[in-house]
Design a protein around this motif. Sequence first.
Motif, mmCIF file in Angstrom:
data_model
loop_
_atom_site.group_PDB
_atom_site.id
_atom_site.type_symbol
_atom_site.label_atom_id
_atom_site.label_comp_id
_atom_site.label_asym_id
_atom_site.label_seq_id
_atom_site.Cartn_x
_atom_site.Cartn_y
_atom_site.Cartn_z
ATOM 1 N N ASP A 119 22.000 -13.822 -66.996
ATOM 2 C CA ASP A 119 21.583 -15.046 -67.252
ATOM 3 C C ASP A 119 21.419 -15.776 -65.741
ATOM 4 N N MET A 120 21.740 -16.115 -65.452
ATOM 5 C CA MET A 120 21.606 -16.642 -63.789
ATOM 6 C C MET A 120 20.331 -16.210 -63.152
ATOM 7 N N LEU A 121 20.716 -14.505 -63.379
ATOM 8 C CA LEU A 121 19.822 -14.049 -62.431
ATOM 9 C C LEU A 121 18.547 -14.137 -63.020
ATOM 10 N N ARG A 122 18.821 -13.699 -64.206
ATOM 11 C CA ARG A 122 17.295 -13.972 -65.496
ATOM 12 C C ARG A 122 16.121 -15.408 -65.051
ATOM 13 N N ALA A 123 16.768 -16.359 -65.515
ATOM 14 C CA ALA A 123 16.486 -17.652 -65.032
ATOM 15 C C ALA A 123 16.278 -17.453 -63.932
ATOM 16 N N GLU A 124 16.827 -16.863 -62.278
ATOM 17 C CA GLU A 124 16.000 -17.322 -61.097
ATOM 18 C C GLU A 124 14.911 -16.357 -61.438
ATOM 19 N N ILE A 125 14.293 -15.240 -62.016
ATOM 20 C CA ILE A 125 14.008 -14.419 -62.208
ATOM 21 C C ILE A 125 12.322 -15.499 -62.495
ATOM 22 N N GLY A 126 12.656 -16.258 -64.005
ATOM 23 C CA GLY A 126 11.601 -16.908 -64.859
ATOM 24 C C GLY A 126 11.497 -17.963 -63.772
ATOM 25 N N SER A 127 12.089 -18.207 -63.652
ATOM 26 C CA SER A 127 11.128 -19.652 -62.439
ATOM 27 C C SER A 127 10.527 -18.902 -61.432
ATOM 28 N N GLY A 128 10.021 -18.006 -60.987
ATOM 29 C CA GLY A 128 9.538 -17.099 -60.087
ATOM 30 C C GLY A 128 9.794 -17.488 -58.545
ATOM 31 N N SER A 129 11.818 -18.213 -58.479
ATOM 32 C CA SER A 129 11.877 -18.705 -57.138
ATOM 33 C C SER A 129 12.384 -17.419 -56.149
#
Length: 192
Positions: free
Chosen positions: A34-44
């Motif tokens: 989930d943390m990694l998918r959140a990073e992808i979602g935020s475009g970081s």
Amino acid sequence: MINILIFGPPGSGKGTQSEHIAKKYNLLHLSTGDMLRAEIGSGSELGEKVKHIMARGELVPDEVVIAMIAARIDAEKSRSGFLYDGFPRTVQQAAELEKMLEGKGLKVNMMLALDVSHDELVKRLLGRGAISGRSDDQDMSVIENRIEVYRSKTEPLADYFRKKGVYSPVDGMGTVEEIFIRICTAIDKINS
Ligand code: B4P
């Protein structure tokens, strides 16, 4: 403070069961997926770095996930403990986690290992892919690669924690509710 690892192949129900466990036992649910998918979602920058790795069903580098987990453990103080979902996935990740916990006078208390047949894993992942749009759940070759990566790099951790006396296998076949009851029985045994 209790530290529980939830362990099993992709699609074994780690994320699904973690929600229920975290609520019932007041644990902080830490899902590296989930943390990694959140990073992808935020475009970081980090998200950009890992998105192609995850799309192929490969593991993200150990140092990336270790740093993410360390930051979360340090920030959190008010729970009864932590539930690690999808972490550790390699022996190096396990050793680093143990080192972090040792520094706080803590240890891994339990590895809950969900046992699910190959056919059921594929069925669940394709089912989620059809609803969520997660690309790694839609492509059979990526699903098979994730299961293969699990068998070669992650499964050896079962033996690693068995030797430490904290391995607790749970039958992961059946309904979500049936499996949750089995998990609670296992947790209550170590809590009593
Ligand atoms: P994760 O997000 O950890 O996802 P997963 O292992 O694929 O799924 P999970 O096991 O949580 O799903 P669940 O069964 O609950 O990893 C994704 C990717 O992130 C990895 O491939 C890797 O690239 C990267 N990554 C993450 N952590 C990493 C780390 N530590 N190191 C390196 N890379 C890392 O759910 C599956 C489906 O089954 C759902 O639709 C659910 O509803 C269904 N389901 C669950 N239980 C069921 C039941 N009893 N009956 C029927 N359906 C059920």
